[in-house]
Design a protein around this motif. Structure first.
Motif: not given
Length: 430
Positions: A80-95, A97-100
């Motif tokens: 719930v950080m918001g934003g289309s790029e940066g930490p929010a995107r990185a977190l969602v994609e990494a999670s 990718a890890a199956g989380r």
């Protein structure tokens, strides 16, 4: 008892703190509905020392939110950080990718990267849930993806930005100019210091892109949207709309047409009898039309800690129960590839307001322009006389194509008796 679902929450602003608070306040009820306890065990935010009105004692703290993607002991991540790029995107994609599994309220991320995220979800089998991304506490995503799953949706529309709806409501009720109401909205916290994201229609466009993808079973396509905001809507136009039996709302509208789909965000005049006309202040509404169900209208609060947290926690309960659905309602290979139709192909009626010099021959010049563009008039309104001065002339047209109207507006603006750019607002019979 079944083991708890353990969460990491990234972002502890209004929504993030609201999620933690709601999970605790309604823990017994949520446990019963989820079939297991739900616990926040880890968090990430920028400022450890800030008072968020909720205790964070005993929670693991991660300065880098992306660490939540692989942190041990977590079953799911709430972004719930918001934003289309940066930490929010990185977190969602990494999670993913890890199956989380991930629950998010991030409309910008979904509208911008929805196609890639769908591929990632299908590759890894992880869940990405996003009820809170559209219309806050209104269950619009579940309604389209689940409740109306048996229907061919022909149109989805709505008031998708509470800031704009508040401004337009106050302008109508109090007769105040846009700038004055915007300042008040900022003072009340309804509008940001830089309000462009809201008043220029971008926020509503993100939400409409998501709704259109679900409604019509197609890849999310933000670039296909026509987007206009409310900066040019005047108190005069709002008052004149009332005289004509309309109210002005910023709407997102997507419809299935012959040959493709149209999706657009712009101010509209809607009849006072429309269910959307009665939605006032910071409230949102979503309207869907299906071949079996007919018209369905959902209304409620579209933002704020409580409503948005309500939607986030609903998704968390689904995770706990093991309820999942394809990101856009169906597998990517089955999504509709029909084209997005250009705004120039839109057909509808129009409201035009011209400020013209009050002198003989003016109306003849105006109607000649409309005649040449093959636009017919339904009605005309002129108030008062002021020879030699500028007076408003209001025209309501029958249905015509947007391309015809664009041509007429260019010519009308060039008439020597038209003293300011014409005001044009589309009329929608919703």
């Amino acid at each position: 008892m079944t083991s708890p679902l353990k969460l990491g929450v990234a972002g502890l602003g209004t929504v993030g703190a609201g999620v933690v608070s709601l999970l605790r306040a309604n823990a017994d009820l949520i446990t019963a509905r989820a079939g297991r306890p739900i616990e926040v065990v880890a968090v990430s935010a920028r400022d450890r020392g800030r008072d968020r009105g909720v205790s964070l004692d005993g929670l693991a703290w991660h300065d880098d939110p992306v660490e939540l993607a692989t942190a041990p002991g977590l079953d799911a991540v709430v972004e719930v950080m918001g934003g289309s790029e940066g930490p929010a995107r990185a977190l969602v994609e990494a999670s993913l990718a890890a199956g989380r599994p991930v629950v998010t309220a991030n409309k910008a991320l979904l509208a911008t990267h929805g196609v890639a995220l769908a591929r990632l979800v299908e590759k890894t089998g992880a869940t990405l849930a996003y009820e809170a991304a559209v219309a806050g506490g209104i269950p619009a995503i579940k309604a389209l993806r689940e409740g109306l799953a048996a229907n061919r949706i022909t149109r989805v529309a709505g008031i998708l930005n509470g800031t704009c709806n508040y401004i337009l409501t106050e302008m109508r009720v109090k007769g105040l100019p846009f700038a004055t109401v915007l300042k008040t909205a900022q003072e009340l916290g309804y509008a940001e210091a830089d309000p462009g994201f809201d008043i220029d229609g971008v926020d509503a466009a993100h939400k409409l892109a998501i709704l259109a993808a679900l409604a019509f079973g197609r890849p999310v396509d933000l670039d296909a949207l026509h987007i206009e905001g409310i900066r040019h809507v005047s108190a005069l136009d709002i008052a004149l709309a009332g005289e004509l039996g309309y109210r002005i709302k910023l709407l997102g509208i997507a419809s299935q047409e012959k040959g493709g789909v149209t999706a657009r965000v712009h101010p509209c005049m809607v009849p006072e009898a429309s269910p959307l006309a009665a939605v006032e202040g910071v409230f949102n509404a979503v309207l869907a039309e299906g071949d079996a169900v007919g018209r369905v209208v959902l209304q409620g609060r579209g933002a704020g800690a409580g409503p948005t947290a309500s939607a986030v926690v609903a998704d968390i309960i689904d995770l706990a129960r093991g309820r999942t659905a394809p990101l856009w309602g169906a597998a990517s290979e089955t999504l509709d590839a029909s084209p997005a139709l250009p705004m120039a192909a839109h057909r509808g009626a129009y409201y035009l307001r011209l400020m013209v010099l009050d002198q003989p021959g003016v109306i003849a010049d105006v109607t000649a322009v409309l005649r040449d563009a093959r636009i017919s008039l339904e009605s005309m309104l002129q108030r008062g006389r002021a020879p030699g001065e500028a007076v408003p002339v209001v025209l309501v047209t029958h249905e015509c194509e947007e391309a015809q109207m664009s041509q007429a507006l260019t010519r009308l603006a060039g008439l020597p008796t038209v003293v300011e750019p014409p005001a044009m607002i589309r009329i929608e019979a919703l």
